[in-house]
Design a protein around this motif. Structure first.
Motif, PDB file in Angstrom:
ATOM      1  N   THR A  55     -42.137  67.053  -1.492  1.00 39.27           N
ATOM      2  CA  THR A  55     -42.740  66.652  -0.270  1.00 39.27           C
ATOM      3  C   THR A  55     -42.030  67.389   0.900  1.00 39.27           C
ATOM      4  OG1 THR A  55     -42.820  64.554  -1.331  1.00 39.27           O
ATOM      5  CG2 THR A  55     -43.115  64.399   1.255  1.00 39.27           C
ATOM      6  N   LEU A  56     -40.662  67.545   0.782  1.00 43.55           N
ATOM      7  CA  LEU A  56     -40.324  68.269   2.003  1.00 43.55           C
ATOM      8  C   LEU A  56     -40.555  69.825   1.938  1.00 43.55           C
ATOM      9  CD1 LEU A  56     -37.899  68.330   4.054  1.00 43.55           C
ATOM     10  CD2 LEU A  56     -36.334  69.064   2.233  1.00 43.55           C
ATOM     11  N   ASN A  57     -40.816  70.287   0.591  1.00 47.71           N
ATOM     12  CA  ASN A  57     -41.451  71.483   0.759  1.00 47.71           C
ATOM     13  C   ASN A  57     -42.784  71.896   1.319  1.00 47.71           C
ATOM     14  OD1 ASN A  57     -39.136  72.734  -0.796  1.00 47.71           O
ATOM     15  ND2 ASN A  57     -40.041  72.494  -2.623  1.00 47.71           N
ATOM     16  N   LEU A  58     -43.519  70.863   1.092  1.00 47.42           N
ATOM     17  CA  LEU A  58     -44.949  70.756   1.850  1.00 47.42           C
ATOM     18  C   LEU A  58     -44.574  70.818   3.294  1.00 47.42           C
ATOM     19  CD1 LEU A  58     -46.898  68.176  -0.268  1.00 47.42           C
ATOM     20  CD2 LEU A  58     -47.102  70.832  -0.201  1.00 47.42           C
ATOM     21  N   ILE A  59     -43.838  70.166   3.922  1.00 47.33           N
ATOM     22  CA  ILE A  59     -43.518  69.943   5.301  1.00 47.33           C
ATOM     23  C   ILE A  59     -42.889  71.284   5.888  1.00 47.33           C
ATOM     24  CG2 ILE A  59     -42.226  68.764   7.054  1.00 47.33           C
ATOM     25  CD1 ILE A  59     -42.229  66.467   5.233  1.00 47.33           C
TER      26      ILE A  59
END
Ligand SMILES: NC(=O)N[C@H]1NC(=O)NC1=O
Ligand SMILES: [Zn+2]
Ligand SMILES: [Zn+2]
Length: 478
Positions: free
Chosen positions: A262-266
């Motif tokens: 999720t953090l990577n997508l952000i």
């Protein structure tokens, strides 16, 4: 009676004042609620002319700003309320809260219900309080209803991509959120999204023994829920780029728990210039599933707390700037709803109570990680002020509101019966913790609203309503 200190023009001094230019030993001059001068060391102050409050070696920082508080009034003042919530804030060094549109009854989804909020807050605020409006399927496709809500002063909108736990705050999907973006773009105000999308899973029956384990609850809300929500939001955020159809709008992901995909997508979305930001909360930085006692539902929140490895990665992401700032997500409920006796994680109210403690919690961990005070101040004051477009707040600079927290980072205390919690309900998962950082005094627009266990005799916080003139200056968060 609004202030424990009688003067409206005074000097405040200490050896450690956090300013945008770093930490200084110096003096800040306050007049009629504003900062009018700042001098390094003794400078050329009119020390003989004005009364001086000397806080010696204590730290003076901008008051903390929590953009994510559930005060739950009107309608559920038995859960928290403006009086107890803002007293707790003042005692914790927070000078501005932004109240969430849900858990109150009615929810803040129209101009009229926003007016009811402001009315309910009258003569109860010890700190300044702004309001997010709610985006639900009922108003999302009605641009004149949204325009009214924003004209009435909602600082932005908030929605849920999963059931909110409150029947009169139904969830939105990506089409509902998409429909709000052109209106938000016009006002240059953000949308905050509870970013979990339920994923298909087998219907399962759990025994009470299983329901008493945090891991059972965690397995019902895996990280894929967050990933799915954020992937939809990133798609929508592509319209927010310069020249895009929603330029001026801004999507904010509240309380990130998953520091994995999720953090990577952000991170990728930010690289591409999408107007997207993200907060996390002290509980995700403090606790991990490995350490939660069976049946201790004080720790239940959504999204859930995850692994120790995830927690450490979340800290790193905050430190290196991939996570923009912090918020409390203070979401208390009456103890009965926490089902503490049964210890049933599936049935209990999800929400962690922590507002008054966020500064010492953050600092206790930051200290261990070598994070300086200036950075704490960025996470809790300057970045949240920028995000919510609170142009008078968030830093110790000439012209800004004289909102300060005075505190002693070297002193520790135990969260036990001797420690006075001002929340309506005293249950919090931080009970039993030893924390560093004692709040000595809090100033809101020059008024000493809290000092050493005491509050000002009258509540003189103000409601903060967005105005259209402020928008013309614009929202330039990222
Ligand atoms: N309704 C509500 O306050 N829900 C909050 N509680 C929580 O733990 N996460 C939330 O979104
Ligand atoms: Zn939420
Ligand atoms: Zn919340």
């Amino acid at each position: 009676t609004c202030s424990l200190h009688p003067e409206t023009k005074f000097l405040i001094h200490s050896k450690r004042i956090v300013t945008p230019n770093g930490m200084i030993a110096g003096t800040v001059e306050v007049s009629e609620g504003k900062i009018v001068s700042i001098s390094v060391n003794d400078g050329d102050l009119n020390a003989d002319l004005l009364p001086i409050l000397d806080f010696e070696n204590c730290v003076i920082m901008p008051g903390l700003i929590d953009v994510h508080t559930h005060l739950n009034e009107p309608g559920r003042a038995d859960w928290e309320g403006f009086d107890t919530g803002t007293r707790a804030a003042a005692a914790g060094g927070l000078t501005t809260l932004i109240d969430m549109p849900l858990n109150s009854y009615p929810t803040t989804v129209t101009k009229e219900t926003l007016e009811m909020k402001v009315q309910a807050a009258r003569n109860k605020l010890y700190v300044d309080v702004g309001f997010w409006g709610g985006l639900t399927p009922d108003n999302a496709h009605n641009s004149s209803a949204l325009t009214e809500l924003l004209d009435a002063g909602a600082l932005g909108l908030k929605s849920f991509m999963c059931p909110s736990g409150i029947n009169d705050f139904p969830m939105t999907d990506e089409n509902d959120i998409k429909a709000s973006l052109p209106v938000l773009a016009m006002y240059k105000r953000p949308i905050l999204v509870h970013s979990e999308v339920p994923q298909p899973s087998e219907e399962q029956e759990f025994s009470l023994e299983q329901r008493r384990k945090y891991s059972t609850y965690l397995n019902t809300r895996p990280a894929t829920w967050e990933r799915e929500a954020v992937s939809k939001l990133v798609n929508l955020a592509s319209d927010t780029i310069v020249g895009g159809s929603a330029e001026g709008a801004h999507i904010h992901i509240v309380h990130l728990s998953d520091s994995g995909e999720t953090l990577n997508l952000i991170k990728e979305a930010k690289v591409r210039g999408f107007k997207l930001s993200v907060e996390t909360c002290p509980h995700y930085l403090s606790f991990s599933v490995e350490n939660i006692p069976d049946g201790d539902t004080r720790f239940k929140c959504a999204p859930p707390l995850r692994s120790e490895e995830n927690r450490k990665k979340l800290w790193n992401a905050l430190i290196n700037g991939d996570i923009d700032f912090l918020s409390s997500d203070h979401s208390p409920a009456p103890p009965e709803l926490k089902l503490l006796e049964a210890g049933d994680f599936l049935g209990a109210w999800g929400g962690i109570s922590s507002l008054q403690l966020v500064l010492p919690i953050t600092w206790t961990h930051a200290k261990e990680n070598g994070v300086p005070l200036e950075v704490i101040s960025k996470w809790w004051s300057s970045m949240p002020a920028k995000f919510a477009n609170l142009q008078n707040k968030g830093s110790i600079e000439v012209g800004k509101d004289a909102d300060f927290v005075v505190w002693d980072p070297e002193t520790s205390f135990d969260v036990n019966e001797d420690f006075q919690i001002f929340h309506k309900h005293k249950i919090t998962p931080y009970s039993g913790s030893r924390l560093f950082g004692r709040v000595i005094a809090t100033f809101v627009r020059g008024q000493m609203v809290y000092h050493e266990g005491h509050h000002a005799l009258s509540p003189c916080g103000r409601p903060i309503l967005a105005s259209v003139t402020e928008n013309s200056v614009g929202h330039h968060f990222i």
